[in-house]
Motif scaffolding. Structure first.
Motif, mmCIF file in Angstrom:
data_model
loop_
_atom_site.group_PDB
_atom_site.id
_atom_site.type_symbol
_atom_site.label_atom_id
_atom_site.label_comp_id
_atom_site.label_asym_id
_atom_site.label_seq_id
_atom_site.Cartn_x
_atom_site.Cartn_y
_atom_site.Cartn_z
ATOM 1 N N SER A 222 -1.540 7.073 -2.797
ATOM 2 C CA SER A 222 -0.512 8.051 -2.621
ATOM 3 C C SER A 222 -1.366 9.628 -2.824
ATOM 4 O O SER A 222 -0.531 10.461 -2.537
ATOM 5 C CB SER A 222 0.629 8.218 -3.723
ATOM 6 N N GLY A 223 -2.427 9.654 -3.279
ATOM 7 C CA GLY A 223 -2.950 10.950 -3.503
ATOM 8 C C GLY A 223 -2.208 11.957 -4.382
ATOM 9 O O GLY A 223 -1.653 11.598 -5.358
ATOM 10 N N LEU B 169 -4.318 -11.158 4.800
ATOM 11 C CA LEU B 169 -3.353 -10.948 3.754
ATOM 12 C C LEU B 169 -2.010 -10.069 4.052
ATOM 13 O O LEU B 169 -2.045 -9.285 4.861
ATOM 14 C CB LEU B 169 -3.925 -10.408 2.531
ATOM 15 N N GLY B 170 -0.820 -10.650 3.739
ATOM 16 C CA GLY B 170 0.413 -9.923 3.978
ATOM 17 C C GLY B 170 0.359 -8.687 3.118
ATOM 18 O O GLY B 170 0.202 -8.492 2.205
ATOM 19 N N PHE B 171 0.906 -7.469 4.133
ATOM 20 C CA PHE B 171 0.886 -6.117 3.317
ATOM 21 C C PHE B 171 2.201 -5.491 3.888
ATOM 22 O O PHE B 171 2.473 -5.736 5.191
ATOM 23 C CB PHE B 171 -0.449 -5.548 3.725
ATOM 24 N N LEU B 172 2.443 -4.297 3.378
ATOM 25 C CA LEU B 172 3.393 -3.457 3.576
ATOM 26 C C LEU B 172 2.814 -2.080 3.178
ATOM 27 O O LEU B 172 2.437 -1.840 2.120
ATOM 28 C CB LEU B 172 4.922 -3.873 3.106
ATOM 29 N N ILE B 173 3.157 -1.041 4.275
ATOM 30 C CA ILE B 173 2.563 0.370 3.785
ATOM 31 C C ILE B 173 3.791 1.234 3.752
ATOM 32 O O ILE B 173 4.600 1.232 4.740
ATOM 33 C CB ILE B 173 1.757 0.987 4.771
ATOM 34 N N VAL C 246 0.798 -1.213 0.011
ATOM 35 C CA VAL C 246 -0.018 0.070 -0.090
ATOM 36 C C VAL C 246 0.862 1.176 -0.081
ATOM 37 O O VAL C 246 1.879 1.363 0.835
ATOM 38 C CB VAL C 246 -0.985 0.075 1.334
ATOM 39 N N ILE C 247 0.631 1.991 -1.012
ATOM 40 C CA ILE C 247 1.499 3.474 -0.988
ATOM 41 C C ILE C 247 0.479 4.640 -0.335
ATOM 42 O O ILE C 247 -0.357 4.934 -1.028
ATOM 43 C CB ILE C 247 1.891 3.793 -2.513
#
Length: 475
Positions: A176-177, A54-58, A35-36
């Protein structure tokens, strides 16, 4: 990951436990969903990913959650808390003893961070998977440029950070907007001549006029360019300063669209904002320039001069400061090696464009949509939140929350849930709260609201939406 006829197939993913796709012992773990952005929509995506295991990284470029929101922390949103909290985030936070704010309260950006985003970012299900100061510079597929097709969907995404580090991902949710890519002053979409040289005189939407930025504006002539809610909010704040000339320049032939319908406006607080602004213009407190198309910006000993093309020829205005409330646009350059199908007008996906077209929709009339409308030919990449809307100013946080719920359901293989999209908004939408009376009653009980610059407000604080013609900030 392979796709079936209607979306991604179910994939078993172990929870992600490290910052890259290689563990400390050299054993490869399953690439996470990356996730950005750690704003409201990015953190909502994380909450849904956590719920589904679910595996995630922000990856967040700023130093704290909601870093872009902090830039307009002094501004109150149009939508009350009930529309600003994601359902999955609420479940996670409540389980940890979080007390939800009054659902009818209209939070400032600072309150949104303090009372919601920070507790969510520090939640034990999210905090271990959140990296700050991680700026994404590019995205591609491992061993594939945009042209190469063979085996493309079998290889992970490669996310390159500004420091050169590369991270693998099974899917990407780009929240990221657009805050860092404001529109230019030039009326034709190109920078006005001399605009970059005059950058030190230009502030973008929603400076803290009555708070931290007061000394910059008080007693100085300010030119506000733009016709949306962010422009209106800034104009109303400037008008409260003493001995401060204010000029307002718009491209339209009149300001009726900004004024709204007044007492007859279907969105009451928007109408009240427009009515106050109209009165200031009619009383001469604010000088309005219509049909003004910015062409050139030059700096002089007297300040900064903006020259625009008008039906009667060129017209110039010299001021001390410029507020460019001209909106924002998405930056898709980090995904230039991915296969994106972008609408040629808005810069959203082609499927989403007719649902959010500002020529036909306000933020309150945008229908619910999800993974199907957000999908690109590059399977597994989704731009969500305000970035997904391109240049359309009709975005609301509640809309973004439903987007990521659907996207995460699809990534989990729950295609029925991904397709079942719903969006509960008031009949008039939440572009304007419609809750001004309730807010005033609460303030009467607890004292005036803390508003711009943390000071007590002598007059009602202007409210802004996510959109408005200028692509304003906050919903």
């Amino acid at each position: 990951m392979s796709d079936g006829c209607c979306g991604p197939a179910a994939v078993e993913i172990e929870p992600f436990t490290s910052a890259s796709s290689t563990g400390n012992g050299g054993e490869r773990s399953a690439p996470p969903v990356v996730v950005i952005g750690a704003g409201p929509v990015g953190l909502a995506a994380a909450a849904h990913l956590a719920e589904r295991g679910l595996g995630f990284l922000i990856l967040e470029a700023g130093r704290h959650a909601g870093a872009s929101i902090a830039q307009w922390g002094h501004v109150r949103t149009f939508s009350p808390w009930r529309y600003n909290v994601d359902a999955a985030a609420r479940r996670l936070l409540t389980a940890e003893g979080w007390t939800e704010p009054d659902p009818d309260w209209l939070p400032t950006g600072a309150e949104l961070i303090e009372d919601y985003l920070t507790p969510l970012a520090t939640h034990p299900a999210i905090a271990p998977h959140l990296r700050f100061g991680a700026t994404v510079s590019a995205i591609s597929r491992q061993s594939h440029d945009r042209v190469r097709s063979t085996g493309r969907q079998d290889d992970p995404f490669v996310i390159r950070l500004a420091d050169g580090e590369e991270i693998h991902a099974r899917a990407i949710i780009d929240a990221s907007g657009t805050w860092n890519t404001p529109n230019v002053l030039g009326a034709n979409g190109l920078p006005a001549h001399g605009e970059s040289d005059a950058a030190r005189f230009v502030d973008h939407a929603l400076p803290d006029v009555l708070g931290t930025d007061r000394a910059t504006y008080e007693g100085r002539h300010t030119l506000v360019i733009g016709a949306g809610h962010s422009a209106a909010t800034t104009l109303l704040a400037l008008a409260q300063l003493q001995d401060t000339p204010v000029t307002w320049a718009i491209r339209a032939g009149g300001a009726e669209r900004t004024y709204g319908g007044g007492a007859a406006d279907a969105l009451p607080e928007r109408g009240a904002l427009g009515t106050r602004l109209r009165t200031l213009v009619e009383d001469g407190r604010i000088t309005l320039l219509t049909s003004f198309f910015t062409h050139t910006v030059t700096t002089t000993d007297a300040g900064v001069t903006v020259t625009g093309r008008t039906p009667g020829g060129e017209q110039s205005i010299t001021a001390d400061r410029i507020v460019a409330a001209t909106g924002y646009r998405p930056d898709h350059s980090i995904a230039s090696e991915l296969r994106l199908d972008l609408d040629p007008v808005l810069g959203s996906t082609r499927a989403l464009a007719p649902l959010i077209d500002p020529n036909h929709h306000s933020c309150g009339t945008v229908p619910a949509h999800g993974e199907a409308e957000l999908a690109h030919p590059e399977a597994g990449y989704y731009a969500v939140g305000v970035k997904s809307y391109g240049r359309a100013p009709t975005f609301l946080m509640a809309t973004g929350y439903e987007q990521v719920r659907s996207v995460v359901a699809a990534l989990a293989g729950d295609l029925d849930a991904a397709r079942e999209v719903h969006l509960e908004l008031p009949e008039t939408g939440v572009c304007s709260s419609g809750l001004a009376e309730a807010q005033e009653a609460k303030e009467a009980r607890v004292g005036l609201a803390i508003g711009i610059g943390g000071g007590l407000l002598a007059t009602p604080l202007p409210l802004v939406t996510v959109g408005g013609d200028d692509g304003g900030c906050c919903g």
